[in-house]
Design an enzyme around this catalytic site. Structure first.
Site, PDB file in Angstrom:
ATOM      1  N   HIS A   1      -3.727 -26.444  19.645  1.00 51.82           N
ATOM      2  CA  HIS A   1      -2.314 -26.646  20.087  1.00 51.82           C
ATOM      3  C   HIS A   1      -1.180 -26.052  19.621  1.00 51.82           C
ATOM      4  O   HIS A   1       0.238 -26.303  19.441  1.00 51.82           O
ATOM      5  CB  HIS A   1      -2.106 -28.197  19.654  1.00 51.82           C
ATOM      6  CG  HIS A   1      -3.112 -29.271  20.189  1.00 51.82           C
ATOM      7  ND1 HIS A   1      -4.232 -29.569  19.232  1.00 51.82           N
ATOM      8  CD2 HIS A   1      -3.545 -29.878  21.422  1.00 51.82           C
ATOM      9  CE1 HIS A   1      -4.982 -30.533  19.783  1.00 51.82           C
ATOM     10  NE2 HIS A   1      -4.798 -30.627  21.185  1.00 51.82           N
TER      11      HIS A   1
ATOM     12  N   ASP B   1     -33.726 -13.767 -15.318  1.00 55.73           N
ATOM     13  CA  ASP B   1     -35.043 -13.940 -14.930  1.00 55.73           C
ATOM     14  C   ASP B   1     -35.899 -12.434 -15.083  1.00 55.73           C
ATOM     15  O   ASP B   1     -36.460 -12.295 -14.131  1.00 55.73           O
ATOM     16  CB  ASP B   1     -35.384 -14.540 -13.552  1.00 55.73           C
ATOM     17  CG  ASP B   1     -36.551 -15.236 -13.355  1.00 55.73           C
ATOM     18  OD1 ASP B   1     -36.529 -16.297 -13.308  1.00 55.73           O
ATOM     19  OD2 ASP B   1     -37.512 -14.326 -13.267  1.00 55.73           O
TER      20      ASP B   1
ATOM     21  N   HIS C   1     -39.571 -11.856 -14.158  1.00 52.45           N
ATOM     22  CA  HIS C   1     -40.289 -11.494 -12.873  1.00 52.45           C
ATOM     23  C   HIS C   1     -40.472 -10.087 -12.726  1.00 52.45           C
ATOM     24  O   HIS C   1     -41.141  -9.552 -11.768  1.00 52.45           O
ATOM     25  CB  HIS C   1     -39.699 -12.160 -11.778  1.00 52.45           C
ATOM     26  CG  HIS C   1     -38.371 -11.670 -11.270  1.00 52.45           C
ATOM     27  ND1 HIS C   1     -37.161 -11.644 -11.997  1.00 52.45           N
ATOM     28  CD2 HIS C   1     -38.157 -10.857 -10.164  1.00 52.45           C
ATOM     29  CE1 HIS C   1     -36.215 -10.827 -11.228  1.00 52.45           C
ATOM     30  NE2 HIS C   1     -36.951 -10.459 -10.355  1.00 52.45           N
TER      31      HIS C   1
ATOM     32  N   HIS D   1     -41.414  -6.643  -8.943  1.00 56.88           N
ATOM     33  CA  HIS D   1     -41.082  -5.441  -8.375  1.00 56.88           C
ATOM     34  C   HIS D   1     -41.691  -4.328  -8.592  1.00 56.88           C
ATOM     35  O   HIS D   1     -41.232  -3.093  -8.701  1.00 56.88           O
ATOM     36  CB  HIS D   1     -39.519  -5.306  -8.712  1.00 56.88           C
ATOM     37  CG  HIS D   1     -38.726  -6.383  -8.634  1.00 56.88           C
ATOM     38  ND1 HIS D   1     -38.155  -6.636  -7.392  1.00 56.88           N
ATOM     39  CD2 HIS D   1     -37.732  -7.138  -9.413  1.00 56.88           C
ATOM     40  CE1 HIS D   1     -37.404  -7.681  -7.343  1.00 56.88           C
ATOM     41  NE2 HIS D   1     -37.200  -8.080  -8.642  1.00 56.88           N
TER      42      HIS D   1
ATOM     43  N   ASP E   1     -37.031 -10.180  -4.117  1.00 59.12           N
ATOM     44  CA  ASP E   1     -36.279 -11.394  -4.613  1.00 59.12           C
ATOM     45  C   ASP E   1     -36.210 -12.564  -3.622  1.00 59.12           C
ATOM     46  O   ASP E   1     -36.434 -13.776  -3.777  1.00 59.12           O
ATOM     47  CB  ASP E   1     -34.783 -11.152  -5.206  1.00 59.12           C
ATOM     48  CG  ASP E   1     -34.889 -10.484  -6.563  1.00 59.12           C
ATOM     49  OD1 ASP E   1     -36.035 -10.312  -7.098  1.00 59.12           O
ATOM     50  OD2 ASP E   1     -34.080  -9.614  -6.915  1.00 59.12           O
TER      51      ASP E   1
HETATM   52 FE1  FES Z   1      -3.946 -29.172  17.066  1.00 62.22          FE
HETATM   53 FE2  FES Z   1      -4.414 -27.305  15.324  1.00 62.22          FE
HETATM   54  S1  FES Z   1      -2.684 -27.503  16.471  1.00 62.22           S
HETATM   55  S2  FES Z   1      -5.814 -28.764  15.937  1.00 62.22           S
HETATM   56 FE    FE Z   2     -35.603  -9.525  -9.110  1.00 60.01          FE
END
Ligand code: FES
Ligand code: FE
Length: 425
Positions: A104, A205, A208, A213, A360
């Site tokens: 709006h 971590d 791991h 890796h 990962d």
């Molecule tokens: Fe109506 Fe933003 S102006 S929802």
């Molecule tokens: Fe890693």
């Protein structure tokens, strides 16, 4: 059913219910108790350098507009029209004098104030107090060396107190060259895992790495190359109050290790570190001159991977789905060749095409699937590695231990427990 979510983690943080990784009731409570009561990363100041520059970001499950106003101040607002709630900002980033709601056409200025309502005198003959209908601001904002954080909690402690000793470590990276850091780009992708998995992985971590890796390490020159051993064998894990933590490397290595990446980038990066060595000694001191942060997490979901030139946030989508945001972070003062080298270093290792990232991600998904089975979910996850082995250190703040220890994760889940102690099912 009523109960206290804090019972899902034991006092030491060493046993964690699998419900934390796949249960939507836990997830819903986290949005209020964890994301509503922590400092959350919003973006880097280099993303909004000029008045009107904006970046559409997130805090927990909320869409947020980060924008620099005409007065130069950076503000953050819920991206939600006060009329019916539509997101008024649809672009990822840009420069705007105002935001017009697509429904709006209520119009908001860059300071969040409601400036225009169509046909106002006809539509609201008794008047409409626009001064009370501006965008909802994030309660607190703070900037640590270019990293902009926000909190929904009006009573949150100041960011510097929240970070505490974590700032000492972060600055090893953020303050290692004149002018600090800037970001070169952002990548985003979704993954089937709980949002805590990236955070708890990157908080420390290391254990791991040599296994998960191994294929990359072997392809890049072997498991015993300095880029690996300098973290695994010579690094330490550090837990810091408030659930933060990091992996620190370079303690015994006056020559900086560059981490894995495109070998062609190494020379430019070495040259960059050499160029600003005196600057680091002056501004960070002799020890931090050569310390770096392979990985670190600021509770709850912000991480930095220092050797891979990236900062990232694990945004929560659901208990089982996470959106990763990953920025390339470079020193602002770096010359173009060095910046390009940092970019290559990142691309080879992390991001959706990075070889470490893909390993990962598969693991993090596995943790989530392991938390969903009707029988397997009855068993806690075990965070007992290195129990009792961490403690004060002569030179480093926080609680320091070896890298095959889960004390950083225990600190993370103790913080989670503390925040979730108010929640009821
Ligand atoms: Fe109506 Fe933003 S102006 S929802
Ligand atoms: Fe890693």
């Amino acid at each position: 059913m009523s109960g206290n979510f804090s019972s899902l983690v034991n006092e030491e943080g060493s046993r964690v219910s699998r419900r934390l990784f796949a249960d939507e009731a836990v997830f819903e409570a986290e949005l209020e108790q964890v994301f509503g009561k922590s400092w959350l990363f919003l973006g880097h100041e280099s993303q909004v350098p000029r008045p009107g520059d904006f970046f559409r970001t997130r805090m927990g499950d909320e869409s947020i507009i980060l924008i620099r106003g005409n007065d130069g101040e950076v503000r953050a607002f819920l991206n939600s029209c006060r009329h019916r709630g539509l997101p008024i900002c649809r672009q990822d980033k840009g420069n705007a004098k105002a935001f017009v709601c697509p429904y709006h056409a209520w119009t908001y200025a860059s300071d969040g104030s409601l400036r225009g309502v169509p046909r106002q005198s006809q539509s609201y003959p008794d008047g409409l107090d626009k001064s009370k209908l501006g965008l909802v601001p994030v309660a607190h904002m703070a900037n640590h060396r270019g990293l902009i954080f926000g909190s929904f909690d009006p009573d949150i402690i100041p960011l510097e107190d929240y970070l505490g000793d974590m700032a000492w470590y972060l600055d090893c990276h953020l303050a290692r060259a004149p002018g600090g850091t800037e970001v070169l780009g952002l990548q985003r992708w979704e993954i089937d895992c709980n949002w805590k998995m990236p955070a708890e992985n990157q908080i420390g971590d290391v254990c791991h790495g040599p296994f998960s890796h191994v294929s990359l390490f072997e392809a890049a020159g072997g498991i015993d190359q300095p880029a690996v051993t300098s973290v695994v064998d010579n690094g330490v894990n550090v837990a810091v109050p408030n659930g933060h933590g990091c992996v620190v490397a370079g303690m015994n290595e006056p020559e900086r290790e560059l981490g894995l990446g495109d070998p062609s980038a190494s020379e430019a990066i070495s040259g960059h570190f050499d160029k600003y060595k005196a600057y680091r000694v002056e501004h960070l001191g002799a020890l931090r001159e050569h310390l770096d942060l392979p990985t670190a997490t600021v509770f709850p979901n912000f991480s930095i991977l220092g050797r891979n030139s990236t900062i990232r946030v694990a945004h929560p989508i659901s208990a089982t789905r996470t959106e990763m945001w990953s920025w390339i972070l470079v020193d602002k003062a770096a010359d173009p060749e060095a910046k390009e080298a940092f970019r290559k270093q990142y691309q080879v290792t992390f991001g959706p095409g990075g070889m470490l990232e893909s390993d990962d991600g598969e693991n993090w998904s596995g943790v989530m699937y392991g938390a969903r089975g009707s029988q397997s979910r009855k068993q806690d996850y075990v965070y007992e590695m290195g129990m009792g082995s961490d403690g004060p250190h002569a030179e480093l703040p926080g609680s320091v231990g070896h890298t095959f220890s889960e004390h950083t994760q225990r600190g993370y889940y103790r913080r989670w427990r503390e925040l979730m102690s108010e929640a009821v099912i």
